[in-house]
Design a protein around this motif. Structure first.
Motif, PDB file in Angstrom:
ATOM      1  N   ILE A   1       6.154 -13.013 -16.042  1.00 27.43           N
ATOM      2  CA  ILE A   1       5.545 -11.778 -16.535  1.00 27.43           C
ATOM      3  C   ILE A   1       4.087 -11.696 -16.098  1.00 27.43           C
ATOM      4  CG2 ILE A   1       4.830 -12.577 -18.816  1.00 27.43           C
ATOM      5  CD1 ILE A   1       6.591  -9.483 -18.925  1.00 27.43           C
ATOM      6  N   ALA A   2       3.424 -12.854 -16.030  1.00 27.92           N
ATOM      7  CA  ALA A   2       2.036 -12.838 -15.580  1.00 27.92           C
ATOM      8  C   ALA A   2       1.955 -12.363 -14.139  1.00 27.92           C
ATOM      9  CB  ALA A   2       1.440 -14.231 -15.713  1.00 27.92           C
ATOM     10  N   GLU A   3       2.866 -12.883 -13.313  1.00 22.27           N
ATOM     11  CA  GLU A   3       2.840 -12.510 -11.908  1.00 22.27           C
ATOM     12  C   GLU A   3       3.223 -11.042 -11.713  1.00 22.27           C
ATOM     13  OE1 GLU A   3       1.735 -13.942  -9.414  1.00 22.27           O
ATOM     14  OE2 GLU A   3       2.553 -12.738  -7.778  1.00 22.27           O
ATOM     15  N   LEU A   4       4.229 -10.608 -12.463  1.00 25.97           N
ATOM     16  CA  LEU A   4       4.679  -9.216 -12.338  1.00 25.97           C
ATOM     17  C   LEU A   4       3.562  -8.255 -12.716  1.00 25.97           C
ATOM     18  CD1 LEU A   4       7.233  -7.379 -11.883  1.00 25.97           C
ATOM     19  CD2 LEU A   4       7.394  -7.310 -14.337  1.00 25.97           C
ATOM     20  N   GLU A   5       2.880  -8.559 -13.809  1.00 27.89           N
ATOM     21  CA  GLU A   5       1.810  -7.658 -14.243  1.00 27.89           C
ATOM     22  C   GLU A   5       0.632  -7.716 -13.283  1.00 27.89           C
ATOM     23  OE1 GLU A   5       0.861  -8.104 -18.378  1.00 27.89           O
ATOM     24  OE2 GLU A   5       2.585  -6.845 -18.895  1.00 27.89           O
ATOM     25  N   ARG A   6       0.408  -8.889 -12.699  1.00 28.92           N
ATOM     26  CA  ARG A   6      -0.674  -8.991 -11.717  1.00 28.92           C
ATOM     27  C   ARG A   6      -0.389  -8.079 -10.524  1.00 28.92           C
ATOM     28  NH1 ARG A   6      -2.521 -11.699  -7.212  1.00 28.92           N
ATOM     29  NH2 ARG A   6      -0.417 -12.350  -6.662  1.00 28.92           N
ATOM     30  N   ARG A   7       0.866  -8.100 -10.075  1.00 33.08           N
ATOM     31  CA  ARG A   7       1.238  -7.253  -8.941  1.00 33.08           C
ATOM     32  C   ARG A   7       1.124  -5.774  -9.289  1.00 33.08           C
ATOM     33  NH1 ARG A   7       5.089  -9.758  -5.031  1.00 33.08           N
ATOM     34  NH2 ARG A   7       4.674 -11.983  -5.226  1.00 33.08           N
TER      35      ARG A   7
ATOM     36  N   PHE B   1       6.822   1.134 -16.423  1.00 30.70           N
ATOM     37  CA  PHE B   1       5.640   1.395 -15.619  1.00 30.70           C
ATOM     38  C   PHE B   1       5.690   2.813 -15.078  1.00 30.70           C
ATOM     39  CE2 PHE B   1       8.638  -0.964 -13.048  1.00 30.70           C
ATOM     40  CZ  PHE B   1       8.705  -0.264 -11.857  1.00 30.70           C
ATOM     41  N   ILE B   2       4.527   3.365 -14.872  1.00 35.86           N
ATOM     42  CA  ILE B   2       4.390   4.761 -14.466  1.00 35.86           C
ATOM     43  C   ILE B   2       3.800   4.788 -13.070  1.00 35.86           C
ATOM     44  CG2 ILE B   2       3.469   7.011 -15.102  1.00 35.86           C
ATOM     45  CD1 ILE B   2       3.003   5.936 -17.889  1.00 35.86           C
ATOM     46  N   LEU B   3       4.509   5.457 -12.175  1.00 36.93           N
ATOM     47  CA  LEU B   3       4.024   5.588 -10.808  1.00 36.93           C
ATOM     48  C   LEU B   3       3.431   6.984 -10.618  1.00 36.93           C
ATOM     49  CD1 LEU B   3       7.005   4.116  -8.794  1.00 36.93           C
ATOM     50  CD2 LEU B   3       5.036   2.933  -9.690  1.00 36.93           C
ATOM     51  N   GLN B   4       2.700   7.097  -9.541  1.00 38.32           N
ATOM     52  CA  GLN B   4       2.183   8.412  -9.195  1.00 38.32           C
ATOM     53  C   GLN B   4       3.340   9.377  -8.946  1.00 38.32           C
ATOM     54  OE1 GLN B   4      -0.445   7.995  -5.881  1.00 38.32           O
ATOM     55  NE2 GLN B   4      -1.851   6.654  -6.981  1.00 38.32           N
ATOM     56  N   PRO B   5       3.153  10.653  -9.287  1.00 37.11           N
ATOM     57  CA  PRO B   5       4.292  11.561  -9.239  1.00 37.11           C
ATOM     58  C   PRO B   5       4.783  11.883  -7.834  1.00 37.11           C
ATOM     59  CG  PRO B   5       2.306  12.722  -9.867  1.00 37.11           C
ATOM     60  CD  PRO B   5       1.971  11.285  -9.879  1.00 37.11           C
ATOM     61  N   GLU B   6       3.879  12.022  -6.893  1.00 31.89           N
ATOM     62  CA  GLU B   6       4.317  12.455  -5.565  1.00 31.89           C
ATOM     63  C   GLU B   6       4.324  11.281  -4.602  1.00 31.89           C
ATOM     64  OE1 GLU B   6       1.470  14.853  -6.434  1.00 31.89           O
ATOM     65  OE2 GLU B   6       2.860  16.166  -7.480  1.00 31.89           O
ATOM     66  N   LEU B   7       5.385  10.507  -4.679  1.00 32.39           N
ATOM     67  CA  LEU B   7       5.540   9.389  -3.756  1.00 32.39           C
ATOM     68  C   LEU B   7       6.783   9.641  -2.914  1.00 32.39           C
ATOM     69  CD1 LEU B   7       4.860   6.219  -5.905  1.00 32.39           C
ATOM     70  CD2 LEU B   7       3.347   7.303  -4.299  1.00 32.39           C
ATOM     71  N   GLY B   8       6.743   9.106  -1.704  1.00 35.12           N
ATOM     72  CA  GLY B   8       7.908   9.228  -0.843  1.00 35.12           C
ATOM     73  C   GLY B   8       8.995   8.274  -1.291  1.00 35.12           C
ATOM     74  N   GLU B   9      10.206   8.543  -0.824  1.00 34.93           N
ATOM     75  CA  GLU B   9      11.360   7.709  -1.182  1.00 34.93           C
ATOM     76  C   GLU B   9      11.110   6.247  -0.830  1.00 34.93           C
ATOM     77  OE1 GLU B   9      14.597   7.981  -2.362  1.00 34.93           O
ATOM     78  OE2 GLU B   9      13.867   9.835  -3.285  1.00 34.93           O
TER      79      GLU B   9
ATOM     80  N   GLU C   1      -2.001   0.299  -6.454  1.00 37.29           N
ATOM     81  CA  GLU C   1      -2.673   1.496  -6.964  1.00 37.29           C
ATOM     82  C   GLU C   1      -1.728   2.669  -7.128  1.00 37.29           C
ATOM     83  OE1 GLU C   1      -4.637   3.093  -2.812  1.00 37.29           O
ATOM     84  OE2 GLU C   1      -5.747   1.788  -4.166  1.00 37.29           O
ATOM     85  N   LYS C   2      -0.500   2.513  -6.700  1.00 37.41           N
ATOM     86  CA  LYS C   2       0.502   3.550  -6.974  1.00 37.41           C
ATOM     87  C   LYS C   2       0.950   3.505  -8.430  1.00 37.41           C
ATOM     88  CE  LYS C   2       1.192   4.855  -2.592  1.00 37.41           C
ATOM     89  NZ  LYS C   2      -0.059   4.206  -2.109  1.00 37.41           N
ATOM     90  N   VAL C   3       0.693   2.390  -9.083  1.00 37.96           N
ATOM     91  CA  VAL C   3       1.103   2.230 -10.479  1.00 37.96           C
ATOM     92  C   VAL C   3      -0.031   2.699 -11.374  1.00 37.96           C
ATOM     93  CG1 VAL C   3       1.831   0.594 -12.235  1.00 37.96           C
ATOM     94  CG2 VAL C   3       2.577   0.297  -9.894  1.00 37.96           C
TER      95      VAL C   3
ATOM     96  N   GLY D   1       3.760  11.823 -14.215  1.00 39.66           N
ATOM     97  CA  GLY D   1       3.986  10.487 -13.689  1.00 39.66           C
ATOM     98  C   GLY D   1       5.467  10.204 -13.629  1.00 39.66           C
ATOM     99  N   ARG D   2       5.826   9.281 -12.741  1.00 40.38           N
ATOM    100  CA  ARG D   2       7.232   8.911 -12.607  1.00 40.38           C
ATOM    101  C   ARG D   2       7.464   7.638 -13.416  1.00 40.38           C
ATOM    102  NH1 ARG D   2      11.531   9.867  -9.127  1.00 40.38           N
ATOM    103  NH2 ARG D   2      10.343  11.395  -7.965  1.00 40.38           N
ATOM    104  N   TYR D   3       8.295   7.724 -14.425  1.00 41.68           N
ATOM    105  CA  TYR D   3       8.499   6.602 -15.332  1.00 41.68           C
ATOM    106  C   TYR D   3       9.636   5.721 -14.839  1.00 41.68           C
ATOM    107  CZ  TYR D   3       5.504   8.472 -19.022  1.00 41.68           C
ATOM    108  OH  TYR D   3       4.437   8.911 -19.760  1.00 41.68           O
ATOM    109  N   TYR D   4       9.417   4.429 -14.925  1.00 40.49           N
ATOM    110  CA  TYR D   4      10.473   3.465 -14.627  1.00 40.49           C
ATOM    111  C   TYR D   4      10.641   2.515 -15.797  1.00 40.49           C
ATOM    112  CZ  TYR D   4      11.554   4.636  -9.868  1.00 40.49           C
ATOM    113  OH  TYR D   4      12.014   5.284  -8.775  1.00 40.49           O
TER     114      TYR D   4
END
Lengths: 128, 106
Positions: free
Chosen positions: A72-78, A8-16, A83-85, A58-61
Motif C-alpha cells: 500500500i505504501a508503494e501503491l500510494e507513492r506511485r 482514486f480519481i483521474l483527470q476527466p479527459e484522458l485518452g484510452e 499527476e493524472k491522479v 473526475g474519473r473515479y476508479y
C-alpha cells in the motif's frame, strides 16, 4: 494480508491508452508485492463536489485488493507521483463484513432520494 | 421533525438545571418545549448501511452548508453517529460530498 479498497480519481479527459497504462501500472505494483487484485472498476466521469486542481469532474476508479503494508505504501507513492491522479484514498476493510459492491452507473449525482426501493443486498451479519 | 408527543417523556438524568445554562448570565434557564426523542434509524433498521461510497444516504446528515448534523438533531445513537461522521469525512476527501457550501467553480 490485509484487505484494502482504494478509490482514486483521474483527470476527466484522458485518452484510452493513458487510462489503460495507469490500470496496468496498478496491477503491476500489486502483483510485484505478492498482492491479489480482485476488481478494478471504472465508475465513470462524475461531477466533483468541489473543484480539485481546477477540475470540476473526475474519473473515479474503485480498486479492491489484498496486500501488505509495503504494497500500500508503494501503491500510494506511485499514485502521488502520477499527476493524472487527482486524489486517492485507501481504506483498510479487513475487519468489516464483505458486501457486494454494486456497479455504479456513471451518472451525475441526483438529489437525495428517500430509500424506498433501493435494491441493496442485505448481507449484514448483526455485529453488534 | 418537531411533532410534539407528550407521551413517554424522555427522562433527563438528574442534575437538570445547572448543567449548560441556556440563557444569558444570571437569567433563569429557559425550558425548551419537550420534543419526542427520535430513535436511531440505523438501530431500528438493520439493513441500512453506512458507507462512504454512497453519498446519497449520507447527504441526509449534512446541512445546507455542508456541516455534519449533530446527534441531538438527527437522532442517531452515539455509535452510528461516529460511523456517519467517519463516512462523511471520507466522502469529503473523495469529493463525493462538499466540504463547504459555496465552492467556487472558477
Amino acid at each position: 494480508m490485509r484487505k484494502y479498497e482504494t478509490i482514486f480519481i483521474l483527470q476527466p479527459e484522458l485518452g484510452e491508452d493513458e487510462i489503460k497504462s495507469i490500470g496496468a501500472k496498478v496491477q503491476e505494483v500489486i502483483s510485484s508485492y505478492n498482492g491479489e487484485c480482485f476488481r478494478l472498476d471504472d465508475w465513470g466521469v462524475r461531477k466533483l463536489a468541489y473543484p480539485i486542481r481546477k477540475f470540476a469532474r473526475g474519473r473515479y476508479y474503485y480498486l479492491r485488493f489484498d496486500g501488505g503494508a509495503e504494497l500500500i505504501a508503494e501503491l500510494e507513492r506511485r499514485l502521488r507521483l502520477n499527476e493524472k491522479v487527482l486524489r486517492y484514498q485507501s481504506v483498510n476493510i479487513t475487519g468489516e463484513p464483505e458486501k457486494a459492491v454494486e456497479k455504479k452507473a456513471p451518472v451525475v449525482e441526483a438529489e437525495a432520494v428517500e430509500a424506498v426501493e433501493e435494491a441493496v443486498p442485505a448481507v449484514e451479519a448483526a455485529n453488534e | 421533525m418537531s411533532d410534539e408527543r407528550p407521551s413517554t417523556p424522555y427522562q433527563r438524568p438528574a442534575g437538570g438545571p445547572g448543567q449548560r445554562p441556556a440563557g444569558g448570565p444570571g437569567g433563569p434557564r429557559k425550558r425548551r418545549p419537550f420534543q419526542r426523542r427520535k430513535v436511531c434509524r440505523f438501530c431500528a433498521e438493520k439493513n441500512l448501511t453506512i458507507d462512504y461510497k454512497e453519498p446519497r444516504t449520507l447527504r441526509y446528515f449534512i446541512s445546507e452548508r455542508g456541516k455534519i448534523v449533530p446527534r441531538r438533531i438527527s437522532g442517531n445513537c452515539a455509535k452510528h453517529q461516529r460511523e456517519i461522521t467517519e463516512a462523511i469525512k471520507r466522502a469529503r476527501n473523495l469529493a463525493l460530498l462538499p466540504i463547504a457550501a459555496n465552492h467556487s467553480l472558477s
